[in-house]
Structure formats: structure tokens, C-alpha cells
Motif scaffolding. Structure first.
Motif, mmCIF file in Angstrom:
data_model
loop_
_atom_site.group_PDB
_atom_site.id
_atom_site.type_symbol
_atom_site.label_atom_id
_atom_site.label_comp_id
_atom_site.label_asym_id
_atom_site.label_seq_id
_atom_site.Cartn_x
_atom_site.Cartn_y
_atom_site.Cartn_z
ATOM 1 N N SER A 26 18.387 -19.610 5.694
ATOM 2 C CA SER A 26 18.415 -18.415 4.853
ATOM 3 C C SER A 26 19.704 -18.355 4.052
ATOM 4 O O SER A 26 19.698 -17.900 2.923
ATOM 5 C CB SER A 26 18.237 -17.160 5.700
ATOM 6 N N ASP A 27 20.824 -18.817 4.627
ATOM 7 C CA ASP A 27 22.070 -18.858 3.861
ATOM 8 C C ASP A 27 21.925 -19.818 2.690
ATOM 9 O O ASP A 27 22.361 -19.516 1.586
ATOM 10 C CB ASP A 27 23.245 -19.298 4.742
ATOM 11 N N SER A 30 19.773 -18.184 0.117
ATOM 12 C CA SER A 30 20.537 -17.126 -0.543
ATOM 13 C C SER A 30 21.547 -17.738 -1.514
ATOM 14 O O SER A 30 21.703 -17.261 -2.630
ATOM 15 C CB SER A 30 21.263 -16.277 0.511
ATOM 16 N N GLU A 33 19.403 -19.001 -4.390
ATOM 17 C CA GLU A 33 18.738 -17.892 -5.068
ATOM 18 C C GLU A 33 19.705 -17.072 -5.917
ATOM 19 O O GLU A 33 19.351 -16.602 -6.991
ATOM 20 C CB GLU A 33 18.082 -16.987 -4.024
ATOM 21 N N TYR A 34 20.919 -16.906 -5.456
ATOM 22 C CA TYR A 34 21.896 -16.074 -6.147
ATOM 23 C C TYR A 34 22.949 -16.885 -6.901
ATOM 24 O O TYR A 34 24.012 -16.361 -7.221
ATOM 25 C CB TYR A 34 22.581 -15.133 -5.146
ATOM 26 N N GLN A 159 25.791 -11.343 2.394
ATOM 27 C CA GLN A 159 24.657 -10.540 2.834
ATOM 28 C C GLN A 159 24.302 -9.436 1.841
ATOM 29 O O GLN A 159 23.148 -9.071 1.719
ATOM 30 C CB GLN A 159 24.940 -9.879 4.194
#
Length: 185
Positions: A26-27, A30, A33-34, A159
Motif C-alpha cells: 500500500s505504501d 500510495s 498514486e500520489y 498517510q
């Protein structure tokens, strides 16, 4: 009983390994994705760090307290600090009363003491705020008004939180109004 223990340890190991793999994945997602948002925020932070006054002096001062070296938040005071020299400064364990406005790098306001009220003051403990706020507020004195720029590492990090996306650099206008129940160490 030995085989039950081995089975228990094997199951615990599998669960731990899958939790680690999931969190790492997920990191990575993320991070990917960002990537555009993160890059835009980092570039904005660096441009703020390099901004200068009309006379060529730095607009912001970089704060790196002894209790957290290499922290790097930027601060610019709007008031004459010689007028607040004798005033109290909060400790990292203090309660503070502040007026503030929080914005994303693109100017979008995500929180403010003037939202839904005319001009209120909020009181909270410094232990309950992001690291960048602790750094800025412990540098301030009651009566100071400043602008603070936080890199994402001193804000909500990778986060994010509610309306604040991961990797967001943040800009705050802050006025330290009071330090209720101040105790001299």
C-alpha cells in the motif's frame, strides 16, 4: 502439544508476513498514486524555502530544534518580536490557545478557526498536533503571529488525513493567543 505450538507459530508467521507485505504494497501504491501531487508539494516547499524579501533577505527562517534536529519547518513572523520578548513560550507538553488557518500548497483551506464562527480560539495540547506545529509553537511567544510552512514529513506524512492527501506540504497562519495553565518547569 509441540506440534500445536509449531502450527500456532507457523500461522502467526504467515499472518505477520502477509500484514507486512500488504502494508509495504500500500505504501508503494500510495507513493506511485500520489507522485504528481508529492512532486508538486515538494517543489512548492523548496520554492518557499528559497523565497526572499524585497531586500534580498530570506523570507522564512528554517527551524530545527535541538530536540528534533533536521526537522526543517519554515516560519515567518509578522509581528515585531521585540514586543513579545517577555511573553511565555509553550513547552512540548503545554496546552495552547490559538487562532489559525490551514491551507494546502495550492491555497485550498482545509481548517480554520474562522470557519463556521466569526473568530474563535481553539485550545489543545501540543502532544496532539503534528510535529511541525510543535516545532513552530515552541518557537513562538504569546502574542506572536506567523506563517508556517511544513513539508509533508512534518505534517500528516504519507498517510494524509481526511481532506489532506498523503504527501501534502502545508501552510498555516497562526496566532498564539494564550498558554492556559502554564507551569514553570
Amino acid at each position: 502439544i509441540q506440534s500445536m505450538k509449531k502450527l500456532f507459530y507457523l500461522i502467526a508467521l504467515v499472518i505477520s508476513a502477509s500484514a507486512i507485505a500488504t502494508s509495504c504494497g500500500s505504501d508503494d501504491n500510495s507513493w506511485s498514486e500520489y507522485s504528481q501531487w508529492r512532486n508538486a508539494n515538494n517543489l512548492w516547499y523548496l520554492s518557499m524555502k528559497d523565497s526572499v524579501n524585497a531586500n534580498g533577505t530570506p523570507f522564512y527562517t528554517e527551524l530545527n530544534p535541538a530536540w528534533l534536529p533536521n526537522s526543517g519547518v519554515l516560519i515567518h513572523y509578522f509581528n515585531d518580536r521585540s514586543q513579545t520578548i517577555g511573553n511565555l513560550s509553550p513547552m512540548v507538553t503545554s496546552q495552547v490557545s490559538v487562532k489559525y488557518k490551514g491551507m494546502l500548497y495550492n491555497g485550498v483551506v482545509f481548517d480554520s478557526t474562522t470557519v463556521n464562527t466569526s473568530d474563535s480560539v481553539r485550545t489543545f495540547g501540543l502532544q496532539s498536533v503534528v510535529t511541525g506545529w510543535r516545532i513552530a509553537l515552541t518557537d513562538m511567544r504569546v502574542g506572536d503571529t506567523c506563517e508556517v510552512i511544513l513539508p509533508y514529513t512534518m505534517g500528516y506524512g504519507a498517510q494524509g488525513q481526511s481532506s489532506i492527501s498523503p504527501y501534502s506540504s502545508l501552510k498555516f497562519g497562526i496566532k498564539l493567543v494564550d498558554i492556559p495553565n502554564y507551569e514553570i518547569p
